[in-house]
Design a protein around this motif. Structure first.
Motif, PDB file in Angstrom:
ATOM      1  N   TRP A   8       0.832  -1.202   0.000  1.00  0.00           N
ATOM      2  CA  TRP A   8       0.000   0.000   0.000  1.00  0.00           C
ATOM      3  C   TRP A   8       0.866   1.252   0.000  1.00  0.00           C
ATOM      4  O   TRP A   8       0.564   2.225  -0.705  1.00  0.00           O
ATOM      5  N   ARG A 102      -6.243   2.875   6.758  1.00  0.00           N
ATOM      6  CA  ARG A 102      -5.973   2.718   5.329  1.00  0.00           C
ATOM      7  C   ARG A 102      -7.008   1.750   4.758  1.00  0.00           C
ATOM      8  O   ARG A 102      -7.468   0.840   5.456  1.00  0.00           O
ATOM      9  N   ASP A 104      -8.419  -1.367   2.536  1.00  0.00           N
ATOM     10  CA  ASP A 104      -7.897  -2.596   1.952  1.00  0.00           C
ATOM     11  C   ASP A 104      -8.555  -2.813   0.591  1.00  0.00           C
ATOM     12  O   ASP A 104      -9.484  -2.085   0.212  1.00  0.00           O
TER      13      ASP A 104
END
Length: 805
Positions: A8, A102, A104
């Motif tokens: 990421w 964050r 996914d």
């Protein structure tokens, strides 16, 4: 390390990764090696805590909801709790920019690792986490009590219990059957911290209400060994189901700006320049006073209140401003300790005195900006203690920076009539530090007064000097523009006085201090010439011609005749007596020595006539010189060969005094320039991943290095530090402990406590701080600190457990 997290980060690209590094500056130093190391640091407890301190109240409310819903929740679930709107969009964006959340690939929201098990908003851990360490029979019993069909596998049974508890309707229906004591206890825990501990006045774990909750899994012990004694924790799902809507997190928008009045920025800067000049001049007067009258310090350190009041009276101000001058001068390394332990000007003070007014001011303000605590705290304390003592908190430094940052965002000249009105906005922007506006009333007032005293704030508005903040170059440029030039000349008057309108330059002040005594110093400074002050200059080797020449250089007009006569008269009498060290002899003309020998003021010298031109003194040479000068004579010392000894100011080594501040040291790396951050982001993206390496990055707390060894921990040399600080561990044991710290895994240690008792503990280490290991102790079910030198053995957990079986 989570490989998805590393990927990421890689997918962010250079610009977004550079923005991330700016938002999380604590990760730059320790995470600059590779993306995997950066990911480890970003997910470490210390770095996450540092990031949380920079978040506003809106972000914290959203984060509370996210932690309550659990890792992997969706945007729709968050909107059910908080509602949709631009404030939610903003908070989620900020949280993602700080890598506390964050997305996914499936669209779920992932939390930073330390937040996945946090008891945020008073909610317990998910039921699946709480039931995991329990045996299958316990899990089966809970399922049957809830009316669920147990599965063959424990994990499937836990999943069915979890689905039941996630349905508020089913939970409400079950509570409808509960005794009133169970309902009251459950509602109280849901509104508090979700943890039930048996204490005086609380229900017994064996009471019907508690047993009812335990049998249904509405209270669960963290492990199977304390199932009957507690403590017990309420699963997160039950807490969410029981909470009323009014107790759910509510997004509070940013408070509006307080009412302000507009003042011409030019007038603000004029008032600020006046205050800045007075501040620098006050420190100069303080140093000049300490040079002549060293300040006594208390036996336990610091300058006592009695000395502060005496100093305030001598310098014509109050003790609050004296504290500011004194502590700023010490922080600027302008004060030292003499052989008697008293405060005197340091070696650097000489350079500071010779600087221009702008340079003096910039030097002082940079030191003031970094002070951990406000020196003027005495304004809000009934019985203030000594000055220049170590402080246990850097609260005022953070508040000072946030206060100036808030004001710098307003239009120039926007002035506050009541400084405390800004407290609500500061409390909203930094809720972890400031709690609420009511707690900020006194701290804001003290720091506001200090900012006005140094010229950062004037007439209720932020000045140009204040907007420069800690930028040394911009501050100096602003000071050069706003502060008046130093005066190089003085008005010498016939009444033997010298007047300087404005700030005297270092050269001018040094010349006047050499041969005159200062009488006053404010917007205009005054010195007075006397026979004693002129003789003092001649004692240092200056002749009348030298002194008249120096005065001619600084005089605005011709020297007044009375001053010339004074200097020449002192020179005529200077050296008529000579003191030679014998223990000791006084030499001179016969008539003068007869007068001296009969002077009753010199009886303590026990002067005896050795010859018509020689007297013997019973005191050493320096004491004899002092007594003769006190009696009105002007003697000079002689060496053993009869040559005159010139008395010069001692050029002793005067290193700056250091006020130790062991508790507030913060690790705050210098912010990188945009180009540097872009270069670092590009370099990280160009390097291959190291996800498979267990030594990718040490999960240690980055913020507080108190020594070089702590810096070594940050830069990855954890094994060496552990080897040096542990006593008697083998290389293999040090290696096991290092891997546990780096990987956040469990390990078993043999620990000897302060009573010399040996215990075996299973711990999950977090980080090394000084000589201690911070870890979660499974025996005590709480965070604990373990002294490294008391760890006697380390072994891998799985091997030791098999051996016990």
């Amino acid at each position: 390390m989570d490989s998805d997290f590393v990927q990421w980060l890689r997918d962010l690209g250079r610009d977004d990764l550079a923005a991330l590094l700016k938002n999380r500056p604590e990760s730059v130093v320790a995470g600059a090696h590779s993306l995997s190391r950066l990911a480890a640091v970003l997910d470490s407890p210390g770095a996450v805590e540092s990031a949380l301190q920079r978040l506003d109240a809106g972000c914290h409310e959203v984060l509370r909801a996210l932690c309550g819903l659990g890792d992997g929740c969706t945007r729709e679930m968050v909107e059910e709790v908080l509602g949709a709107g631009p404030e939610l969009d903003r908070a989620l964006r900020v949280l993602q920019e700080h890598v506390l959340i964050r997305p996914d690939p499936q669209g779920a929201i992932r939390l930073a690792a330390p937040l996945r098990h946090a008891h945020t908003a008073g909610l317990g851990r998910p039921v699946a986490k709480l039931l995991h360490p329990h045996v299958s029979n316990t899990v089966r019993g809970i399922a049957e009590t809830l009316g669920l069909e147990p599965a063959r596998r424990k994990a499937d049974t836990i999943r069915r219990i979890e689905e039941f508890m996630q349905d508020p309707a089913k939970v409400s229906a079950e509570f409808a059957k509960a005794p009133s004591s169970a309902v009251e206890l459950a509602v109280e825990l849901a509104r508090d911290d979700s943890v039930f501990r048996s204490s005086f006045g609380s229900p017994s774990p064996q009471s019907p209400g508690v047993r009812w909750l335990l049998n249904r899994g509405f209270l669960i012990s963290p492990n199977q060994y304390t199932s009957y004694s507690g403590p017990f924790e309420m699963p997160r799902e039950i807490g969410l189901a029981l909470r009323e809507h009014g107790n759910q997190p509510v997004l509070r928008p940013e408070p509006p700006m307080p009412p302000t009045t507009t003042i011409d920025p030019i007038e603000v800067d004029k008032a600020a320049a006046l205050a800045a000049t007075g501040f620098a001049d006050g420190v100069a007067r303080l140093l000049e006073h300490c040079a002549v009258n060293p300040l006594a310090m208390l036996q336990n350190g610091g300058v006592g209140v009695r000395v502060l009041k005496q100093l305030a009276k001598a310098l014509g101000t109050d003790q609050h401003e004296i504290r500011l001058w004194l502590e700023t001068a010490a922080a600027a390394e302008l004060l030292s300790l003499d052989g008697a332990g008293c405060l005197v000007p340091s070696n650097l003070a000489d350079d500071w005195q010779r600087s221009t007014p702008a340079q003096r001011y910039a030097w002082l303000v940079r030191a003031w900006w970094e002070q951990p605590a406000a020196a003027m705290f005495s304004k809000v304390v009934d019985k203030p203690g000594p000055a220049m003592l170590p402080r246990t908190s850097a609260f005022d430094r953070r508040l000072r920076a946030d206060l100036v940052a808030e004001l710098s965002g307003w239009e120039p000249g926007a002035a506050l009539d009541e400084p405390n009105l800004i407290g609500e906005r500061l409390a909203w922007k930094r809720p972890m530090l400031y709690c609420c506006a009511a707690d900020l009333v006194e701290p804001i007032q003290v720091n506001w007064d200090e900012a006005e005293a140094v010229g950062a704030i004037a007439r209720g508005a932020l000045s140009t000097l204040g907007r420069c903040g800690s930028d040394a170059e911009a501050l100096l440029a602003a000071a050069v523009r706003l502060l008046p030039e130093a005066q190089e000349t003085a008005l010498l008057q016939a009444d033997l006085s010298a007047v300087v309108a404005g700030t005297p330059s270092g050269r001018l002040a040094a010349t006047l201090n050499l041969m005159a005594d200062q009488e006053g110093r404010d917007t205009a400074s005054t010195w007075r010439f006397s026979p004693e002050s002129v003789r003092r200059a001649m004692d240092r080797g200056h002749s009348a011609e030298d002194l008249l020449g120096k005065l001619a250089e600084i005089a605005r007009a011709d020297l007044p005749q009375p001053l010339e006569y004074l200097i020449k008269d002192v020179e005529r009498r200077f050296g008529q007596l000579q003191v030679r060290t014998v223990q000791c002899c006084v030499l001179g003309e016969e008539a003068l020595l007869r007068e001296v020998s009969r002077n009753r003021a010199l009886r303590e010298l026990s002067l005896q006539v050795l010859a018509p031109t020689v007297l013997a003194s019973s005191k050493p040479a320096q004491e004899t010189l002092a007594a003769l000068r006190k009696a009105g004579y002007a003697p000079v010392p002689q060496a053993g060969d009869g040559t005159v000894v010139v008395e010069r100011a001692a050029a002793d080594d005067r290193p700056p005094v250091v006020v130790a501040q062991p508790y507030y040291l913060d690790f705050a790396p210098e912010p990188l320039m945009d180009a540097e951050v872009d270069e670092l982001a590009e370099r990280l993206l160009s390097q291959p991943d190291e996800v498979s390496s267990r030594r990718a990055a040490p999960l240690v707390q980055p913020p507080t290095p108190n020594s070089l060894d702590d810096m070594a921990v940050m830069f990855g040399d954890l094994g060496r530090v552990l080897a040096e600080r542990t006593a008697g561990l083998s290389d293999l044991e040090v290696e096991l402990l290092t891997e546990a710290v780096e990987g956040g895994t469990d390990v078993e240690i043999e620990y000897r406590d302060q009573n010399d008792s040996s215990t075996t503990r299973v711990i999950t280490p977090y980080f090394v701080a000084g000589n201690h290991l911070d870890a979660y102790c499974h025996l005590r079910e709480d965070d604990r600190q373990f002294r490294l030198d008391r760890i006697r053995a380390v072994s891998p957990l799985n091997r030791r457990r098999r051996a016990k079986r």
